[in-house]
Scaffold this active site. Structure first.
Site, short mmCIF file in Angstrom:
data_model
loop_
_atom_site.label_atom_id
_atom_site.label_comp_id
_atom_site.label_asym_id
_atom_site.label_seq_id
_atom_site.Cartn_x
_atom_site.Cartn_y
_atom_site.Cartn_z
N ASP A 85 0.86 -1.19 0.00
CA ASP A 85 0.00 0.00 0.00
C ASP A 85 0.89 1.25 0.00
O ASP A 85 1.88 1.31 0.72
CB ASP A 85 -0.90 -0.01 1.24
CG ASP A 85 -2.03 0.99 1.15
OD1 ASP A 85 -3.19 0.57 1.15
OD2 ASP A 85 -1.75 2.21 1.09
N ILE A 86 0.49 2.23 -0.82
CA ILE A 86 1.30 3.45 -0.95
C ILE A 86 1.18 4.34 0.29
O ILE A 86 2.04 5.20 0.52
CB ILE A 86 0.89 4.22 -2.23
CG1 ILE A 86 2.01 5.09 -2.73
CG2 ILE A 86 -0.37 5.04 -2.01
CD1 ILE A 86 1.79 5.61 -4.15
N ASN B 242 -13.00 -3.12 2.56
CA ASN B 242 -14.03 -2.07 2.60
C ASN B 242 -14.88 -2.10 1.33
O ASN B 242 -14.34 -2.27 0.23
CB ASN B 242 -13.38 -0.70 2.74
CG ASN B 242 -12.55 -0.56 4.01
OD1 ASN B 242 -12.91 -1.11 5.04
ND2 ASN B 242 -11.44 0.15 3.92
N HIS C 73 -15.79 3.37 3.89
CA HIS C 73 -14.38 3.78 3.78
C HIS C 73 -13.67 3.22 2.56
O HIS C 73 -12.45 3.15 2.51
CB HIS C 73 -13.61 3.40 5.06
CG HIS C 73 -12.42 4.28 5.33
ND1 HIS C 73 -11.22 4.12 4.69
CD2 HIS C 73 -12.25 5.31 6.17
CE1 HIS C 73 -10.37 5.02 5.12
NE2 HIS C 73 -10.98 5.77 6.02
N GLN C 74 -14.41 2.83 1.52
CA GLN C 74 -13.73 2.37 0.29
C GLN C 74 -13.39 3.58 -0.56
O GLN C 74 -14.27 4.36 -0.92
CB GLN C 74 -14.63 1.41 -0.51
CG GLN C 74 -13.92 0.87 -1.76
CD GLN C 74 -14.81 -0.10 -2.56
OE1 GLN C 74 -16.01 -0.19 -2.33
NE2 GLN C 74 -14.21 -0.81 -3.49
N HIS D 60 -10.42 -4.99 -2.92
CA HIS D 60 -9.07 -5.21 -2.39
C HIS D 60 -9.15 -5.59 -0.92
O HIS D 60 -10.04 -5.16 -0.20
CB HIS D 60 -8.18 -3.97 -2.58
CG HIS D 60 -8.78 -2.70 -2.07
ND1 HIS D 60 -9.72 -1.99 -2.78
CD2 HIS D 60 -8.57 -2.01 -0.92
CE1 HIS D 60 -10.07 -0.91 -2.10
NE2 HIS D 60 -9.40 -0.90 -0.96
N PHE D 61 -8.20 -6.41 -0.52
CA PHE D 61 -8.07 -6.83 0.87
C PHE D 61 -6.79 -6.21 1.42
O PHE D 61 -5.72 -6.37 0.82
CB PHE D 61 -7.97 -8.36 0.98
CG PHE D 61 -9.23 -9.07 0.59
CD1 PHE D 61 -9.59 -9.21 -0.74
CD2 PHE D 61 -10.06 -9.59 1.56
CE1 PHE D 61 -10.76 -9.85 -1.11
CE2 PHE D 61 -11.24 -10.24 1.21
CZ PHE D 61 -11.60 -10.36 -0.12
N HIS D 62 -6.92 -5.50 2.53
CA HIS D 62 -5.74 -4.96 3.21
C HIS D 62 -5.20 -6.03 4.17
O HIS D 62 -5.97 -6.61 4.95
CB HIS D 62 -6.11 -3.76 4.08
CG HIS D 62 -6.67 -2.57 3.36
ND1 HIS D 62 -5.91 -1.46 3.08
CD2 HIS D 62 -7.91 -2.31 2.88
CE1 HIS D 62 -6.68 -0.56 2.47
NE2 HIS D 62 -7.89 -1.04 2.34
P1 5GP Z 1 -9.71 1.68 0.71
O1 5GP Z 1 -9.95 2.85 1.62
O2 5GP Z 1 -10.35 1.85 -0.64
O3 5GP Z 1 -10.06 0.38 1.37
O4 5GP Z 1 -8.15 1.62 0.51
C1 5GP Z 1 -7.49 1.99 -0.68
C2 5GP Z 1 -6.02 1.87 -0.42
O5 5GP Z 1 -5.34 1.99 -1.66
C3 5GP Z 1 -5.45 2.96 0.50
O6 5GP Z 1 -4.88 2.34 1.64
C4 5GP Z 1 -4.42 3.68 -0.36
O7 5GP Z 1 -3.27 4.05 0.35
C5 5GP Z 1 -4.12 2.65 -1.43
N1 5GP Z 1 -3.72 3.24 -2.70
C6 5GP Z 1 -4.37 4.21 -3.39
N2 5GP Z 1 -3.73 4.50 -4.52
C7 5GP Z 1 -2.64 3.69 -4.58
C8 5GP Z 1 -1.59 3.52 -5.53
O8 5GP Z 1 -1.51 4.19 -6.56
N3 5GP Z 1 -0.65 2.59 -5.24
C9 5GP Z 1 -0.70 1.82 -4.11
N4 5GP Z 1 0.27 0.94 -3.93
N5 5GP Z 1 -1.69 1.95 -3.19
C10 5GP Z 1 -2.65 2.88 -3.43
#
Ligand code: 5GP
Length: 137
Positions: free
Chosen positions: A30-31, A86, A92-93, A99-101
């Site tokens: 994750d970035i 999410n 919070h998506q 995607h799975f964190h």
């Molecule tokens: P969400 O809130 O949708 O569950 O999480 C999205 C996740 O994607 C966030 O933790 C965010 O840091 C990550 N993310 C968003 N854009 C990028 C990207 O360009 N590269 C990477 N590696 N992660 C990303």
């Protein structure tokens, strides 16, 4: 489904720190990590939310999630981890691609913070809800 930043990552149009890939799944760092090693595991199938994902793509993700969690925890030395998924902006998506964190937890103060406001489940309500959900499956 509209293309997202994750479509570009799958297609190699933008870079990522890749940790795993097969024909159906990609995992990368994750970035904006909540803790070191925070990894995203995504199906290559384009689905916005978990309820739209095919059984086949879900199985492919599920098959590798434990292995990825083990590797992340082993490398980071974390004592635990949260697997977070999410769906919908209200939940919070931010990126509209399933995607799975995998978020390592090394101390109470790092990783994912959770507000867990539990309620009580009465027998009547539980029985009715379970029946409705069974019928919807
Ligand atoms: P969400 O809130 O949708 O569950 O999480 C999205 C996740 O994607 C966030 O933790 C965010 O840091 C990550 N993310 C968003 N854009 C990028 C990207 O360009 N590269 C990477 N590696 N992660 C990303």
């Amino acid at each position: 489904m509209a293309d997202t930043i994750f479509t570009k990552i799958i297609n190699g149009d933008i870079p990522c720190h890749r940790v795993y890939e097969d024909d159906k799944v990609l995992a990368f760092l994750d970035i904006g990590p909540l803790s070191p090693g925070h990894t995203l595991v995504i199906p290559k199938e384009p689905a916005e939310t978990i309820d739209q994902l095919s059984d086949d793509a879900a199985a492919a993700v599920g098959r590798v999630l434990p292995r990825i969690a083990r590797a992340v925890m082993s490398v980071t030395g974390a004592a635990g981890c949260n697997v977070l998924q999410n769906n919908g902006s209200i939940a919070h998506q931010e990126v509209q691609h399933v995607h799975f964190h995998v978020i390592p937890k090394s101390s109470p103060s790092d990783g994912l913070g959770i507000g867990w406001k539990s309620m009580e489940l009465s027998g009547d309500v539980g029985a009715k809800l379970a029946e409705q959900i069974r019928a919807a499956l």
